[in-house]
Design a protein around this motif. Structure first.
Motif, PDB file in Angstrom:
ATOM      1  N   PHE A  37       0.848  -1.186   0.000  1.00  0.00           N
ATOM      2  CA  PHE A  37       0.000   0.000   0.000  1.00  0.00           C
ATOM      3  C   PHE A  37       0.885   1.238   0.000  1.00  0.00           C
ATOM      4  O   PHE A  37       2.035   1.192   0.424  1.00  0.00           O
ATOM      5  CB  PHE A  37      -0.986   0.018   1.178  1.00  0.00           C
ATOM      6  N   ASP A  38       0.338   2.320  -0.502  1.00  0.00           N
ATOM      7  CA  ASP A  38       1.033   3.602  -0.541  1.00  0.00           C
ATOM      8  C   ASP A  38       0.339   4.549   0.423  1.00  0.00           C
ATOM      9  O   ASP A  38      -0.894   4.596   0.465  1.00  0.00           O
ATOM     10  CB  ASP A  38       0.988   4.193  -1.954  1.00  0.00           C
ATOM     11  N   ALA A  39       1.133   5.278   1.196  1.00  0.00           N
ATOM     12  CA  ALA A  39       0.538   6.182   2.171  1.00  0.00           C
ATOM     13  C   ALA A  39       1.525   7.291   2.528  1.00  0.00           C
ATOM     14  O   ALA A  39       2.735   7.154   2.335  1.00  0.00           O
ATOM     15  CB  ALA A  39       0.144   5.419   3.439  1.00  0.00           C
ATOM     16  N   ALA A  40       0.976   8.369   3.062  1.00  0.00           N
ATOM     17  CA  ALA A  40       1.772   9.504   3.524  1.00  0.00           C
ATOM     18  C   ALA A  40       1.655   9.620   5.039  1.00  0.00           C
ATOM     19  O   ALA A  40       0.639   9.229   5.627  1.00  0.00           O
ATOM     20  CB  ALA A  40       1.275  10.787   2.866  1.00  0.00           C
ATOM     21  N   THR A  57       5.916   3.381  -0.089  1.00  0.00           N
ATOM     22  CA  THR A  57       5.225   2.193  -0.581  1.00  0.00           C
ATOM     23  C   THR A  57       5.553   1.102   0.430  1.00  0.00           C
ATOM     24  O   THR A  57       6.681   0.617   0.486  1.00  0.00           O
ATOM     25  CB  THR A  57       5.704   1.801  -1.995  1.00  0.00           C
ATOM     26  N   TYR A  58       4.589   0.813   1.274  1.00  0.00           N
ATOM     27  CA  TYR A  58       4.762  -0.173   2.339  1.00  0.00           C
ATOM     28  C   TYR A  58       4.481  -1.579   1.820  1.00  0.00           C
ATOM     29  O   TYR A  58       3.700  -1.766   0.887  1.00  0.00           O
ATOM     30  CB  TYR A  58       3.766   0.094   3.481  1.00  0.00           C
ATOM     31  N   GLN A  59       5.079  -2.560   2.482  1.00  0.00           N
ATOM     32  CA  GLN A  59       4.721  -3.960   2.263  1.00  0.00           C
ATOM     33  C   GLN A  59       4.374  -4.546   3.618  1.00  0.00           C
ATOM     34  O   GLN A  59       5.093  -4.330   4.603  1.00  0.00           O
ATOM     35  CB  GLN A  59       5.872  -4.751   1.643  1.00  0.00           C
ATOM     36  N   VAL A  60       3.271  -5.275   3.673  1.00  0.00           N
ATOM     37  CA  VAL A  60       2.836  -5.967   4.886  1.00  0.00           C
ATOM     38  C   VAL A  60       2.873  -7.460   4.603  1.00  0.00           C
ATOM     39  O   VAL A  60       2.366  -7.909   3.571  1.00  0.00           O
ATOM     40  CB  VAL A  60       1.390  -5.580   5.277  1.00  0.00           C
ATOM     41  N   ILE A  61       3.465  -8.215   5.515  1.00  0.00           N
ATOM     42  CA  ILE A  61       3.489  -9.674   5.388  1.00  0.00           C
ATOM     43  C   ILE A  61       2.844 -10.262   6.636  1.00  0.00           C
ATOM     44  O   ILE A  61       3.243  -9.951   7.755  1.00  0.00           O
ATOM     45  CB  ILE A  61       4.917 -10.218   5.225  1.00  0.00           C
ATOM     46  N   ASP A  93      -4.297   2.537   2.569  1.00  0.00           N
ATOM     47  CA  ASP A  93      -3.885   2.761   1.186  1.00  0.00           C
ATOM     48  C   ASP A  93      -4.282   4.145   0.683  1.00  0.00           C
ATOM     49  O   ASP A  93      -5.455   4.527   0.755  1.00  0.00           O
ATOM     50  CB  ASP A  93      -4.457   1.688   0.269  1.00  0.00           C
ATOM     51  N   HIS A  94      -3.302   4.878   0.189  1.00  0.00           N
ATOM     52  CA  HIS A  94      -3.480   6.239  -0.320  1.00  0.00           C
ATOM     53  C   HIS A  94      -4.165   7.137   0.717  1.00  0.00           C
ATOM     54  O   HIS A  94      -5.078   7.896   0.402  1.00  0.00           O
ATOM     55  CB  HIS A  94      -4.228   6.241  -1.658  1.00  0.00           C
ATOM     56  N   ARG A  95      -3.694   7.013   1.931  1.00  0.00           N
ATOM     57  CA  ARG A  95      -4.233   7.796   3.051  1.00  0.00           C
ATOM     58  C   ARG A  95      -3.130   8.601   3.720  1.00  0.00           C
ATOM     59  O   ARG A  95      -1.945   8.295   3.595  1.00  0.00           O
ATOM     60  CB  ARG A  95      -4.861   6.869   4.108  1.00  0.00           C
ATOM     61  N   ASN A  98      -1.550   9.814   9.661  1.00  0.00           N
ATOM     62  CA  ASN A  98      -1.738  10.548  10.909  1.00  0.00           C
ATOM     63  C   ASN A  98      -3.210  10.874  11.149  1.00  0.00           C
ATOM     64  O   ASN A  98      -3.628  11.135  12.271  1.00  0.00           O
ATOM     65  CB  ASN A  98      -0.930  11.850  10.891  1.00  0.00           C
ATOM     66  N   GLU A  99      -4.006  10.855  10.104  1.00  0.00           N
ATOM     67  CA  GLU A  99      -5.430  11.165  10.184  1.00  0.00           C
ATOM     68  C   GLU A  99      -6.291   9.909  10.309  1.00  0.00           C
ATOM     69  O   GLU A  99      -7.300   9.920  11.008  1.00  0.00           O
ATOM     70  CB  GLU A  99      -5.816  11.926   8.922  1.00  0.00           C
ATOM     71  N   THR A 100      -5.921   8.820   9.638  1.00  0.00           N
ATOM     72  CA  THR A 100      -6.805   7.655   9.574  1.00  0.00           C
ATOM     73  C   THR A 100      -6.531   6.599  10.635  1.00  0.00           C
ATOM     74  O   THR A 100      -7.407   5.779  10.916  1.00  0.00           O
ATOM     75  CB  THR A 100      -6.745   6.975   8.189  1.00  0.00           C
ATOM     76  N   LEU A 101      -5.344   6.601  11.211  1.00  0.00           N
ATOM     77  CA  LEU A 101      -5.042   5.633  12.271  1.00  0.00           C
ATOM     78  C   LEU A 101      -5.414   6.226  13.623  1.00  0.00           C
ATOM     79  O   LEU A 101      -5.581   7.443  13.749  1.00  0.00           O
ATOM     80  CB  LEU A 101      -3.555   5.270  12.244  1.00  0.00           C
TER      81      LEU A 101
END
Length: 155
Positions: A37-40, A57-61, A93-95, A98-101
């Motif tokens: 996912f991509d995020a700022a 561009t994060y990767q989660v496993i 993703d594309h968020r 700091n606002e969505t978590l």
């Protein structure tokens, strides 16, 4: 040189293999699935480049373990993807993290625990007896944070 062959006869259930033969063992197995996912975000109380708004561009496993069911599956990879898409990715993703978590410094260390907890909560709703063993969150291809069941367990 490798010799290729064409399957002559497709194996048929109840003819060539019986339903009770589909489960090969009674062992715990770990399955793993990864997502990107991509995020700022930006970090508070940090003196470095990451104090400024930037993106990754994060990767989660995910590592999920369980006993195989009657057909030899721990959990369908599609189920893991559904959980990711509907219960976790929507916040990431594309968020602007700091606002969505939840209120936290959006370090990889904090985020990986939040992702672990979301997957753990979702797996409890499944009919199988799977459990989350680990989550790795790559912030770059060479830098990641990890949460493991033995560290997170409330048991």
């Amino acid at each position: 040189m490798y010799e290729f062959s064409i399957v002559e006869k497709l194996q048929k259930l109840e003819e060539d293999i019986q339903r009770h033969e589909l489960k090969y063992h009674q062992k715990r197995v770990l399955v793993s699935k990864s997502f990107h996912f991509d995020a700022a975000h930006h970090l508070h109380c940090y003196e470095g480049k990451c104090k400024n708004l930037h993106g990754h561009t994060y990767q989660v496993i995910f590592g999920i373990s369980g006993m195989v069911d009657e057909i030899g599956l721990v959990i369908d990879f599609g189920t893991i993807k559904e959980i990711w898409k509907s219960e976790i990715e929507i916040f990431l993703d594309h968020r602007y993290l700091n606002e969505t978590l939840p209120k936290m410094n959006t370090t990889a260390e904090n985020m990986v625990v939040w992702i672990y907890e979301k997957m753990e909560e979702a797996l409890k709703k499944q009919t199988n007896d799977c459990r989350i063993e680990f989550v790795q969150l790559y912030e770059t291809p060479t830098s990641y944070a990890e949460a493991r069941r033995e560290w997170m367990s409330h048991e």
